[in-house]
Each structure stands twice: as C-alpha cells, then as structure tokens.
Design a protein around this motif. Sequence first.
Motif, PDB file in Angstrom:
ATOM      1  N   ALA A   1     -43.521-100.143  15.433  1.00 26.42           N
ATOM      2  CA  ALA A   1     -43.305 -99.089  14.439  1.00 26.42           C
ATOM      3  C   ALA A   1     -44.611 -98.636  13.807  1.00 26.42           C
ATOM      4  O   ALA A   1     -44.775 -97.455  13.494  1.00 26.42           O
TER       5      ALA A   1
ATOM      6  N   PRO B   1     -47.055 -93.757  18.200  1.00 29.83           N
ATOM      7  CA  PRO B   1     -46.406 -92.486  17.848  1.00 29.83           C
ATOM      8  C   PRO B   1     -44.963 -92.469  18.336  1.00 29.83           C
ATOM      9  O   PRO B   1     -44.583 -93.209  19.242  1.00 29.83           O
ATOM     10  N   THR B   2     -44.176 -91.616  17.738  1.00 33.88           N
ATOM     11  CA  THR B   2     -42.741 -91.598  18.015  1.00 33.88           C
ATOM     12  C   THR B   2     -42.438 -91.439  19.501  1.00 33.88           C
ATOM     13  O   THR B   2     -41.549 -92.104  20.034  1.00 33.88           O
ATOM     14  N   SER B   3     -43.184 -90.601  20.178  1.00 31.98           N
ATOM     15  CA  SER B   3     -42.906 -90.317  21.581  1.00 31.98           C
ATOM     16  C   SER B   3     -43.226 -91.487  22.495  1.00 31.98           C
ATOM     17  O   SER B   3     -42.811 -91.484  23.650  1.00 31.98           O
TER      18      SER B   3
ATOM     19  N   LYS C   1     -42.747 -94.856  21.378  1.00 30.96           N
ATOM     20  CA  LYS C   1     -42.089 -96.072  20.881  1.00 30.96           C
ATOM     21  C   LYS C   1     -41.071 -96.623  21.873  1.00 30.96           C
ATOM     22  O   LYS C   1     -40.999 -97.837  22.096  1.00 30.96           O
TER      23      LYS C   1
ATOM     24  N   TYR D   1     -48.311 -85.945  22.534  1.00 31.89           N
ATOM     25  CA  TYR D   1     -48.138 -86.098  21.099  1.00 31.89           C
ATOM     26  C   TYR D   1     -48.292 -84.784  20.345  1.00 31.89           C
ATOM     27  O   TYR D   1     -48.455 -84.767  19.138  1.00 31.89           O
TER      28      TYR D   1
ATOM     29  N   PHE E   1     -44.141 -85.194  15.472  1.00 35.73           N
ATOM     30  CA  PHE E   1     -43.724 -86.283  16.323  1.00 35.73           C
ATOM     31  C   PHE E   1     -44.202 -87.623  15.800  1.00 35.73           C
ATOM     32  O   PHE E   1     -43.738 -88.645  16.231  1.00 35.73           O
ATOM     33  N   LEU E   2     -45.157 -87.639  14.890  1.00 34.91           N
ATOM     34  CA  LEU E   2     -45.712 -88.892  14.402  1.00 34.91           C
ATOM     35  C   LEU E   2     -45.091 -89.325  13.112  1.00 34.91           C
ATOM     36  O   LEU E   2     -45.499 -90.314  12.538  1.00 34.91           O
TER      37      LEU E   2
ATOM     38  N   LEU F   1     -42.485 -91.200  11.025  1.00 37.61           N
ATOM     39  CA  LEU F   1     -41.517 -92.268  11.279  1.00 37.61           C
ATOM     40  C   LEU F   1     -40.291 -92.069  10.385  1.00 37.61           C
ATOM     41  O   LEU F   1     -40.430 -91.705   9.245  1.00 37.61           O
TER      42      LEU F   1
END
Length: 277
Positions: free
Chosen positions: A152, A156-158, A160, A253, A274-275, A277
């Motif tokens: 976490a 970056p979200t993409s 994870k 990203y 996208f970053l 959380l």
Amino acid sequence: MEINSIETIKADPYESLWSDLGLRESLFLVIIAALVPAFGPVQLYNLYSNPIQIRFGFSNSQALWFDTISSLFYTPLSLLLPYFYEKIGRRPIFLLGTFFGVISSMILFLAEILISIHGPSRFTISLNVIFTVFIGLSYAIGVDYFYILLIADLFPTSAKVTATQAVILIHAIASITVNFGYATFQNFFGAYIYFPFIYSQLFCLFYLYRNLPETRQLPVYQNFEQIRSKAVTRASTRQQSVVERPRFLSVQYGSVSDNNNLNNDRRKFKDNDFLIL
C-alpha cells in the motif's frame, strides 16, 4: 505531448513491474518482508508450536495452557498496532520484529542442541518460554502482514494488484516449503534444521536495514521516488553510464511520456489520480 491512461496498457504487467528500477526495488522489499514470517520461526510456531514445546519439556496440557495465556496477553498489543505504526514509524517496528525472528531461530537451535545432549530440562523449558515470548511479540507488532502495508505504501495503484499476486505466490511457496521440509527432515538433521532459518532471518534483517525506507505519513509518489533514486544511485556506482526510465512507467502511471526530468515527474505524480490511495 500525449497523456495515456492505464486502460491503454497492453504490455505484460509482470514484465512492466520488473523492468523499472524503482518498481523492481520495491518488489524486492515486499518479497523480503513476506519471507520474514513465511521462512522463519513464525511459520514453525504456526504449525508446530505444541510439538516443539513438548519436545522442550512441556506436557501437552501445559503447552496448550501456555499458548492460551500468551495469546490473551499479546492480543491487546495488536489492537494498538495502528497507533504505533503512525507514532513510531513502520521501519523501526518491522526491523524489531525481524530481529525477534533472528533471536527466536537461535533459541530453537540452542535448545535443540541441549536436548540432543542432555534431554529436556528446566533450562530448555525456560528457552521455550523465551522463544514463545519473542514469537508473540512478532505477532503483536504485525510481522505476519507487514508486507501488505508495504504494498500500500510503495506501489502506485496500477501496480498494486500485480505486486500483490506475485508476493502472495512467493509467500505461499515459502510457507509450503517450510511446512513439508521441517516435518520431513527435522529428525534427520536435528539442530541443524534451524540453520536455514537463522541465515534467512539474518539476511532479511540486513537487507531491510539497508533498504527499507520510512513510509510513515508519506504519499506513494514520495516513497516510490525515494526508492527509485537509491536504486539509480546504486546502479551508477556499478558504472552503468545511462539509467533510463522505461516508457511503460510514464504510460502506466498516467505521466507525460518523453519527459525524463525527475522534478517534473514528482510534480506529475502529485497530480496523478492513479496514485491516490
């Protein structure tokens, strides 16, 4: 100048994760964090706590009673763990938990040697109590799931989902190896069965001490750039003349492609949806 969204990515996500220095270093950190509980005394305690305690001198009822009492003692400490993570920080707490793993492995090795020479005694029972205390503290400070927190904080979200899949697979393989390996070879190797656990815990402690950043109250983009800058510095010392950021990173990203300026990248990560959380 074109901005590409994550939906346009068609490349292999695992290859993309491995190709970038920053993501690769983050993946190494998460894998090492996952191996601390999976390939160490914590995993042994999960499955073989009663047989180990009985071999060290406890009766079956004493072992069950002791485990129950110790669990009641450490559970309240676990409830305070989020507060400790935010107040003290992730790095010192997890390094302490890994250090407990090193000590626990050495205690198992010492107790097994004494049992092979003199049999169970009060001293081996005392070593078992100390071993259980250290393992309980490791549970209480979150060694079992610290790698999830790192995913976490570092990715970056993409990235994870891909990182989580890879780490869970490695964690499962390590756990299965310990489960079957210990049960199969413990009688044959005796005390020496604990050597791999001592070495692995020492390696994890050394690696995390050298590379684990403090991620407390920091956004993902800062943690990522902190790890990437260290990776680039190490690569430069190995006489790599050019360390170029692969294009997939700026595509995946949501940053602007063909822009290699680190300061501009940092500003773009701040504005990147996208970053978040």
